[in-house]
Design an enzyme around this catalytic site. Structure first.
Site, short mmCIF file in Angstrom:
data_model
loop_
_atom_site.label_atom_id
_atom_site.label_comp_id
_atom_site.label_asym_id
_atom_site.label_seq_id
_atom_site.Cartn_x
_atom_site.Cartn_y
_atom_site.Cartn_z
CG HIS A 196 17.59 9.25 -1.50
ND1 HIS A 196 16.40 9.79 -1.05
CD2 HIS A 196 17.69 8.03 -0.90
CE1 HIS A 196 15.81 8.94 -0.22
NE2 HIS A 196 16.58 7.87 -0.10
CB SER A 241 16.32 4.90 -1.10
OG SER A 241 15.35 4.50 -0.16
#
Length: 301
Positions: free
Chosen positions: A252, A206
């Site tokens: 992230h 991610s």
């Protein structure tokens, strides 16, 4: 009295002059410089406002001063406009899906060999020690960028890659877009390696997606688009990042920060120093990531 044929022309047996490039006498050509009228081959011709000119006339200021490639259409960031603006996005999507299928079909030991892991770990089961980045397995910083374990995880990420990646690839060009994706993913892996527990396995896929999200915000601001949709999407993703369990928030945040910094360098670089500024922005993120990785490795050794 014998005479030499004029420069740039050869005389065959029939006696008729065959035009040859004045810079490459072995090449026949039907193209002439519109200014000095000397014959030039396709390698030497330079696009002018009317026809083509030779390199000598261009250097003297009589032509456009640009190689034909400089006249090709360019993206906002200076990349070459491609026939398929989603080619790299499709390749990245294919790699992620292929790795997901391979890991799902293979024994769990393959997943253990690819995840981001800071230091040696003793899983039970299976028995035995799995070495991490601190023991020299640097490849985990990259392989973890393409790892997904749950269907919903890869579903959301690939949906984000398709929605965000296509417009970014079209706006930045293939090379710049690929650099953005890989460096954002690496920055996410580096921050995870620095902050997370060294024996905690992590899937850092991610990080690159958040890098694309940050770059999209910068691009939309640069083009004076309505920022509300992307800001709402970013806020929702950050809420999920910090409220849902089992999410490596470090990847992230690292990917998001890297994506924003790289995108600023790519889309705001002045035209006259575009390449240097863009390369510098990418190098800055790369060096910062390497410094973080080196510092963490020293602390774990």
């Amino acid at each position: 009295m014998d005479q030499q044929p004029p420069a740039g022309r050869g005389v065959p047996e029939g006696g008729e002059a065959v035009p040859r490039c004045y810079r490459h006498p072995d090449r026949e050509t039907g193209i002439s410089c519109t200014r000095c009228e000397r014959p030039i081959c396709t390698e030497c011709m330079v696009s002018a406002s009317v026809g083509f000119q030779c390199p000598d006339c261009v250097r003297q200021g009589s032509g456009t001063g640009h190689h034909p490639a400089a006249s090709m259409p360019r993206t906002l960031a200076g990349g070459t406009v491609a026939a398929d603006p989603r080619l790299v996005t499709k390749i990245l999507l294919g790699i992620n899906l292929a790795v997901f299928v391979l890991v799902a079909a293979a024994p769990k030991s393959l997943l253990n060999d690819l995840v981001l892991l800071g230091r040696a770990w003793d899983p039970t089961p299976p028995p035995g020690s799995i070495e991490g980045i601190a023991e020299g397995q640097w490849y985990r910083l990259v392989t973890s960028m393409f790892l997904h374990q749950e269907v919903w995880h890869i579903g959301f990420n690939m949906l984000g890659l398709w929605w965000l990646g296509g417009p970014l690839e079209a706006a930045l060009g293939r090379v710049r877009y690929l650099a953005l994706y890989l460096l954002s993913g690496l920055a996410g892996s580096a921050l995870t390696y620095l902050i997370a527990a060294p024996n905690q396995p992590s899937l850092g896929a991610s990080g690159a997606i958040f890098g694309l999200l940050g770059a999209t915000a910068v691009l939309m601001r640069r083009m004076n688009y309505d920022m509300r949709p992307v800001l709402i999407l970013l806020a929702l993703n950050l809420v999920f990042t910090f409220t849902m369990g089992g999410i490596a928030w470090e990847a992230h945040v690292g990917g998001l920060v890297a994506g924003v910094l790289i995108a600023i360098g790519l889309v705001h670089a002045p035209r006259e120093h575009r390449t240097a500024v863009q390369a510098g922005a990418c190098a800055l993120v790369l060096l910062a990531s390497v410094a973080i990785i080196a510092a963490r490795t020293m602390s774990l050794s």
